[in-house]
Design a protein around this motif. Structure first.
Motif, PDB file in Angstrom:
ATOM      1  N   THR A   1      -1.875 -44.072  34.114  1.00  0.00           N
ATOM      2  CA  THR A   1      -0.775 -44.636  34.182  1.00  0.00           C
ATOM      3  C   THR A   1       0.118 -44.748  35.184  1.00  0.00           C
ATOM      4  OG1 THR A   1       0.564 -43.519  32.576  1.00  0.00           O
ATOM      5  CG2 THR A   1      -1.278 -45.039  31.817  1.00  0.00           C
ATOM      6  N   GLY A   2      -0.758 -44.068  36.553  1.00  0.00           N
ATOM      7  CA  GLY A   2       0.775 -44.444  37.539  1.00  0.00           C
ATOM      8  C   GLY A   2       0.092 -43.518  37.848  1.00  0.00           C
TER       9      GLY A   2
ATOM     10  N   SER B   1       0.266 -39.240  36.911  1.00  0.00           N
ATOM     11  CA  SER B   1      -0.177 -38.964  36.107  1.00  0.00           C
ATOM     12  C   SER B   1      -1.881 -38.254  36.827  1.00  0.00           C
ATOM     13  CB  SER B   1      -0.993 -39.628  34.894  1.00  0.00           C
ATOM     14  OG  SER B   1      -1.261 -41.717  35.393  1.00  0.00           O
TER      15      SER B   1
ATOM     16  N   TRP C   1      -1.447 -50.803  37.935  1.00  0.00           N
ATOM     17  CA  TRP C   1      -0.747 -50.103  36.999  1.00  0.00           C
ATOM     18  C   TRP C   1       0.330 -50.604  35.754  1.00  0.00           C
ATOM     19  CZ3 TRP C   1      -2.573 -45.871  37.529  1.00  0.00           C
ATOM     20  CH2 TRP C   1      -3.273 -45.031  38.650  1.00  0.00           C
TER      21      TRP C   1
ATOM     22  N   THR D   1       0.748 -39.324  30.261  1.00  0.00           N
ATOM     23  CA  THR D   1       2.284 -39.305  30.909  1.00  0.00           C
ATOM     24  C   THR D   1       3.010 -40.486  30.055  1.00  0.00           C
ATOM     25  OG1 THR D   1       1.298 -38.556  33.141  1.00  0.00           O
ATOM     26  CG2 THR D   1       3.283 -38.946  33.044  1.00  0.00           C
TER      27      THR D   1
ATOM     28  N   ASN E   1       6.232 -43.846  33.003  1.00  0.00           N
ATOM     29  CA  ASN E   1       5.948 -43.346  34.489  1.00  0.00           C
ATOM     30  C   ASN E   1       6.846 -43.859  34.937  1.00  0.00           C
ATOM     31  OD1 ASN E   1       2.332 -42.677  33.681  1.00  0.00           O
ATOM     32  ND2 ASN E   1       2.998 -44.482  32.487  1.00  0.00           N
TER      33      ASN E   1
END
Ligand SMILES: *Cc1c(COP(=O)(O)O)cnc(C)c1O
Length: 362
Positions: free
Chosen positions: A100-101, A104, A128, A149, A152
């Motif tokens: 997710t970013g 991660s 993202w 995560t 983010n």
């Protein structure tokens, strides 16, 4: 204290002023013991007490009872990216990662050095800008764990809904939102967080592990890399970052005094709303980057019409006493990080500055 800035730094980040003052008062001599805490043996009664009290307070704030271990480790959250698969990814299984970013993604790429890491879902193709829908997440029941995560930091998004993992252990990097909002902490087999966002200064990483998870850990890696070693020795196997743990203890005391996670979550929601309201009412002068329903309450990100305008915004914000509003160097734009220690007053001041900046430049 009149020249302290409105601190929106992403990490290391704002600390409560009263924590800094208490630390200053106790710096030279700790608890009338004739020494600074930094001059004491980590085997001394004072340090053992500090260690134990901080662990207890942590579990208390998270509402977790028996069956959990709290560890204090060095190396930052980034070291956990490698330690998690080293300890929990056996050669016969795969681990799942939701991306997710960029943090991660780093966790995922470290795991690939160690074993089979599977990309379970990703929002990279959406730059993202959102969290993947949890309905579409399919987890192999034989997987060693699923890593997520929860917030983010660089992109400015957060999970609102957690994946359903069945018996597959859920592991989360909560570096930028631990203690900022309620989450069903008991659903996680392991949580880790570098301290320098919501928990204290840099130098210590808090790790919370369920006893059942620990049973699965590898014992064929070097001792210093095993979670089991830290559990067995109460994080005192080797010299821990005592000063950072002490600072974290003061921040946890402060967190409790604020009313714990419940109160802080309310305040954080209000703080985030102040800034997102300005962004959403600006008619595109400020452009939010993240899907509205996935927006972080810790890291608010936005862009403006041109990089030149963004630079002007940053320069003027600095002239007005605001610190840390430039976006991460990898993504640009603007980011206001308003962790627990950032006051409502600071967010009000920033919201007013943003409105005024638009009036002058819009
Ligand atoms: C800051 C951050 C990290 C990196 O932490 P270090 O302590 O610098 O290794 C990792 N994950 C998240 C979510 C972060 O916000």
């Amino acid at each position: 204290m009149s020249n302290r800035l409105f601190n929106f730094n992403p990490g290391p980040a704002a600390l409560p002023l009263e924590v800094l003052i208490q630390a200053q008062e106790e710096f030279v001599e700790y608890q009338n013991l004739g020494l600074s805490l930094m001059e004491m043996s980590h085997r001394s009664a004072a340090v053992e007490q500090l260690n134990e009290d901080t662990q207890k307070l942590f579990l208390q704030l998270l509402g977790l009872k028996k069956g959990y271990h709290v560890l204090f480790m060095g190396g930052g959250a980034s070291t956990q990216f490698a330690l998690v698969p080293l300890n929990f990814l056996p050669p016969y299984a795969a681990a799942e990662y939701i991306l997710t970013g960029s943090f991660s993604e780093k966790a995922y790429s470290e795991a690939k050095f160690i074993g089979a890491a599977r990309l379970t879902a990703s929002s990279k193709n959406d730059k993202w800008s959102k969290i993947p829908s949890m309905n579409e997440v399919e987890i192999d029941r034989a997987s060693a764990y699923l890593h997520i995560t929860t917030n983010n930091t660089i992109e400015g998004s957060r999970y609102n809904e957690l994946p359903t993992t069945g018996d597959v252990p859920l592991i989360a990097d909560m570096t930028s939102d631990l203690l900022s909002r309620k989450l069903p902490f008991q659903r996680f087999a392991m949580i880790y967080a570098g301290a320098q966002k919501n928990l204290g200064p840099a130098g210590v990483t808090a790790v919370i592990i369920k006893e059942e998870m620990l049973q699965r850990a590898s014992s064929s890696i070097p001792q210093i890399l095993r979670y089991e070693t830290f559990v067995k020795h109460q994080s005192l196997y080797n010299t821990p970052p005592v000063h950072s743990i002490y600072m974290m203890k003061l921040v946890l005391n402060w967190t409790q005094k604020q009313g714990g996670i419940d109160q802080l979550e309310q305040r954080n929601t209000e703080k985030a709303r102040l800034l997102y309201d300005v962004i959403d009412a600006s008619g595109g002068f400020y452009q939010g980057i993240i899907n509205k329903e996935d927006r972080s309450h810790m890291n608010m990100t936005w862009r403006m019409a041109s990089e030149e305008m963004e630079q002007r915004f940053i320069a003027e914000s600095e002239q007005n006493g605001f610190e840390g509003l430039a976006g991460h160097r990898s993504v640009g734009g603007l980011r206001a990080s308003s962790y627990n220690a950032v006051s409502l007053q600071a967010c009000k001041a920033l919201a007013e500055f943003m409105i005024e900046f638009q009036r002058m430049n819009g």
